[in-house]
Design an enzyme around this catalytic site. Structure first.
Site, PDB file in Angstrom:
ATOM      1  N   GLY A  98       0.824  -1.210   0.000  1.00 55.48           N
ATOM      2  CA  GLY A  98       0.000   0.000   0.000  1.00 55.48           C
ATOM      3  C   GLY A  98       0.852   1.251   0.000  1.00 55.48           C
ATOM      4  N   GLY A 100       2.601   3.740   1.470  1.00 52.03           N
ATOM      5  CA  GLY A 100       3.150   4.067   2.774  1.00 52.03           C
ATOM      6  C   GLY A 100       3.494   5.540   2.923  1.00 52.03           C
ATOM      7  N   LYS A 121       3.613  11.752  -3.840  1.00 52.42           N
ATOM      8  CA  LYS A 121       4.565  10.784  -3.278  1.00 52.42           C
ATOM      9  C   LYS A 121       5.510  11.544  -2.350  1.00 52.42           C
ATOM     10  CE  LYS A 121       7.679   7.260  -5.251  1.00 52.42           C
ATOM     11  NZ  LYS A 121       7.871   6.539  -6.533  1.00 52.42           N
ATOM     12  N   ARG A 184       2.365  13.519  -9.200  1.00 49.08           N
ATOM     13  CA  ARG A 184       2.398  12.856 -10.504  1.00 49.08           C
ATOM     14  C   ARG A 184       1.001  12.535 -10.995  1.00 49.08           C
ATOM     15  NH1 ARG A 184       5.055   7.008  -8.895  1.00 49.08           N
ATOM     16  NH2 ARG A 184       3.174   6.109  -8.018  1.00 49.08           N
ATOM     17  N   ARG A 191      -2.550  -1.490  -9.957  1.00 50.80           N
ATOM     18  CA  ARG A 191      -1.348  -2.310 -10.145  1.00 50.80           C
ATOM     19  C   ARG A 191      -1.736  -3.778 -10.103  1.00 50.80           C
ATOM     20  NH1 ARG A 191       2.567   1.182  -7.100  1.00 50.80           N
ATOM     21  NH2 ARG A 191       1.438   3.096  -6.732  1.00 50.80           N
ATOM     22  N   ASP A 281       3.847  -4.864  -7.384  1.00 49.55           N
ATOM     23  CA  ASP A 281       3.198  -3.606  -6.979  1.00 49.55           C
ATOM     24  C   ASP A 281       3.678  -2.450  -7.852  1.00 49.55           C
ATOM     25  OD1 ASP A 281       5.550  -4.452  -5.338  1.00 49.55           O
ATOM     26  OD2 ASP A 281       5.514  -2.363  -4.710  1.00 49.55           O
ATOM     27  N   ASP A 291       6.648   4.055 -10.875  1.00 48.04           N
ATOM     28  CA  ASP A 291       7.536   3.914  -9.709  1.00 48.04           C
ATOM     29  C   ASP A 291       9.005   3.809 -10.091  1.00 48.04           C
ATOM     30  OD1 ASP A 291       5.571   4.352  -7.956  1.00 48.04           O
ATOM     31  OD2 ASP A 291       5.545   2.358  -7.051  1.00 48.04           O
TER      32      ASP A 291
HETATM   33  P1  AMP Z   1       8.589   1.320  -3.798  1.00 50.21           P
HETATM   34  O1  AMP Z   1       9.902   0.621  -3.652  1.00 50.21           O
HETATM   35  O2  AMP Z   1       8.704   2.801  -3.900  1.00 50.21           O
HETATM   36  O3  AMP Z   1       7.771   0.742  -4.893  1.00 50.21           O
HETATM   37  O4  AMP Z   1       7.827   1.073  -2.429  1.00 50.21           O
HETATM   38  C1  AMP Z   1       7.527  -0.192  -1.911  1.00 50.21           C
HETATM   39  C2  AMP Z   1       6.639  -0.043  -0.699  1.00 50.21           C
HETATM   40  O5  AMP Z   1       7.333   0.607   0.361  1.00 50.21           O
HETATM   41  C3  AMP Z   1       5.390   0.769  -0.925  1.00 50.21           C
HETATM   42  O6  AMP Z   1       4.382   0.190  -0.152  1.00 50.21           O
HETATM   43  C4  AMP Z   1       5.775   2.140  -0.433  1.00 50.21           C
HETATM   44  O7  AMP Z   1       4.664   2.906  -0.059  1.00 50.21           O
HETATM   45  C5  AMP Z   1       6.645   1.790   0.761  1.00 50.21           C
HETATM   46  N1  AMP Z   1       7.627   2.840   1.089  1.00 50.21           N
HETATM   47  C6  AMP Z   1       8.762   3.141   0.410  1.00 50.21           C
HETATM   48  N2  AMP Z   1       9.429   4.141   1.013  1.00 50.21           N
HETATM   49  C7  AMP Z   1       8.708   4.502   2.111  1.00 50.21           C
HETATM   50  C8  AMP Z   1       8.862   5.457   3.167  1.00 50.21           C
HETATM   51  N3  AMP Z   1       9.897   6.279   3.214  1.00 50.21           N
HETATM   52  N4  AMP Z   1       7.904   5.509   4.100  1.00 50.21           N
HETATM   53  C9  AMP Z   1       6.840   4.698   4.078  1.00 50.21           C
HETATM   54  N5  AMP Z   1       6.641   3.770   3.142  1.00 50.21           N
HETATM   55  C10 AMP Z   1       7.550   3.656   2.160  1.00 50.21           C
HETATM   56 MG    MG Z   2       6.117   1.063  -5.704  1.00 49.33          MG
END
Ligand code: AMP
Ligand code: MG
Length: 512
Positions: A98, A100, A121, A184, A191, A281, A291
């Protein structure tokens, strides 16, 4: 970071901001609000994307506009949500990912009448944040901006960057970094992982009702998945709405996603793009690239190239991207099974048959794209494949992928030196060039598909380092060069050159 209501704003162009996703699948939409941004400051605004959405760039630069771009001031009728999804990360299933650190502000109509998600983001922790701080640093958000725009200008489907706004907060990574929010725009944020999450919800409610009635569940489930699939069809494949029978309509949806993803990954391969983190995802139903984390473009051609520091096994290496896409689509098929047939075995057969179309469609897109790059669109696929394979044998590990195809454009005009000088096996090149030249390659057509300017790693790094230190000039110049990638321009020579020898093996970090 709270679920209290944010201040509102009533910018022009936002009057029709909707919440179709949240209405269709509330189970996947958690109402949430952005964190406060101490001192928002606009770093980059994409006026063309703003214009497409009917937003006024001048208004986006005001306090109210900045509030929208960091999520602290949203339109009166907006219902911002953090989206739920699951995902296979490097092959292992994570049931609860989800947003985050992201929010879907809502959906807007673009000038073409299509619905577009406005998404933030880096807007603070959400209940999906797990251990994360919910924040994003200026560098990675500007990286997504510059690389996603580069792909767009290369004609590759992608989410678009609307703006990057510094928040004034400090983000703690290995070193303290300035924080930012990326705004964005996407045709949606649905997804493969959204479907996996929906399917898990259905399975859980099946089990619960089975346990309550004391009877074995029939496993048909499918309510959340079905609503999500209907929403995906209406947004991305509306031509399928009229397919009367349910299994056929959902099978058509799956086939459409297979086609869109086959076309997408072929486009990546043709320009030498390495996504870097093709977890389920990060795979869209629309077929847009999404992403941008540890992504990068190839310098020297080598299918084993991996840039990401966390991809130790090379799962998402350049040459693995097509089979990984197929694997990801198999995960989508699994989530859709209850919609394809009541009998699981039959549903699996149907899904496998449809998934079988991936290899064929990928091969066709790759083959026709490669023949276009070689200026021989008119020749048979087999002739093109033999020439492509032999060329890759000559340049693998030796020549810069992007500039080599431009050098071949010059070769097609009779000037073979640049292409010849870049390979070790000169006799092999001469034999190859004789075969290729006999097909009368079209040099002008080659120049229309082989970019001069790509988001080269050393240029991106230079631009982001300067921007993090407060100087956006290099970032802006790079964006300008990448906005017309096929159009060679005086003064931009250094943007066309491969990485300097001292740049070494490039690594991207997920410290996003
Ligand atoms: P991503 O690698 O950007 O596709 O993120 C993978 C997952 O990690 C997703 O659920 C993001 O929302 C969560 N995520 C990545 N960075 C952070 C962060 N700094 N704080 C909270 N959630 C994060
Ligand atoms: Mg992602």
């Amino acid at each position: 970071m709270s679920d209290t209501s944010p201040a509102t704003t009533d910018l022009r162009g936002l009057a029709d901001l909707g919440h179709a996703f949240a209405d269709a699948v509330p189970e996947l939409a958690l109402p949430w609000t952005a964190a406060e941004a101490p001192a928002p400051r606009l770093l980059a605004l994409n006026e063309s994307v703003a214009g497409d959405l009917g937003l006024d760039p001048a208004e986006l630069r005001t306090d109210a506009g900045l509030g929208l771009l960091v999520g602290t001031r949203v339109p009166t009728r907006a219902k911002p949500v953090a989206q739920g999804y699951a995902g296979h990360q490097f092959g292992g299933f994570a049931p609860r990912l989800g947003d985050g650190r992201a929010l879907l502000v809502g959906e807007l109509h673009d000038r073409g009448g299509g619905l577009r998600d406005l998404h933030l983001k880096g807007s603070g922790r959400t209940p999906w944040a797990r251990g994360g701080d919910g924040l994003a640093a200026v560098g990675p958000m500007l990286r997504e901006y510059v690389v996603s725009e580069a792909l767009h200008h290369l004609g590759i489907p992608t989410t678009r960057a609307l703006a990057v706004t510094a928040t004034g907060a400090t983000v703690r990574r290995e070193v303290p970094l300035p924080g930012a929010v990326l705004a964005r725009v996407a045709s949606s944020h649905l997804r493969v992982g959204s479907f996996q999450y929906a399917r898990a919800l259905d399975q859980a409610s099946d089990q619960q009702s089975g346990a309550q009635s004391g009877a074995q569940s029939d496993g048909s489930g499918g309510d959340v998945v079905r609503r999500l699939a209907d929403h995906a069809i209406s947004r991305h494949y509306p031509e399928l709405v009229s397919i009367g029978s349910d299994p056929e309509r959902y099978l058509a949806l799956f086939r459409a996603v297979v086609s869109a993803q086959a076309a997408l990954v072929a486009r990546w391969m043709l320009v030498g793009f390495v996504h870097g983190v093709m977890n389920t995802d990060n795979v869209t139903i629309s077929g847009e690239t999404i992403d941008y984390g540890p992504c990068a473009f190839l310098d020297v051609f080598d299918p084993t190239t991996v840039f990401s520091s966390i991809d130790e096994g090379g799962r998402y290496a350049f040459g693995n991207q097509p089979p990984i896409t197929e694997w990801n689509l198999a995960r989508l098929a699994e989530a859709l099974l209850p919609l394809l047939d009541e009998q699981q075995e039959r549903a699996v057969e149907i899904a496998l048959e449809a998934l079988g179309g991936f290899r064929e469609q990928y091969a066709e897109a790759w083959s026709s794209g490669m023949r276009a790059k070689l200026g021989i669109a008119h020749v048979d696929a087999e002739v093109g494949a033999a020439l492509t394979d032999d060329l890759f044998g000559l340049i693998r590990g030796q020549a810069d992928y992007t500039s080599y195809f431009r050098a071949l454009g010059r070769a097609a005009r009779g000037d073979l030196a640049a292409a010849r000088d870049r390979v070790l096996d000169v006799a092999g090149f001469d034999a190859w060039a004789t075969r290729w030249s006999s097909l009368q390659p079209d040099a002008a057509a080659m120049d229309r598909v082989n970019p001069v300017y790509i988001a080269r790693n050393h240029l991106v790094e230079e631009a982001l380092a300067d921007a993090t230190a407060g100087d956006l000039a290099a970032f802006e110049r790079l964006n300008d060069a990448l906005a017309r990638p096929f159009d060679e321009r005086a003064g931009l020579e250094r943007y066309a050159e491969p990485a300097p020898a001292g740049f070494g093996a490039y690594t991207t970090y997920c410290g996003t």
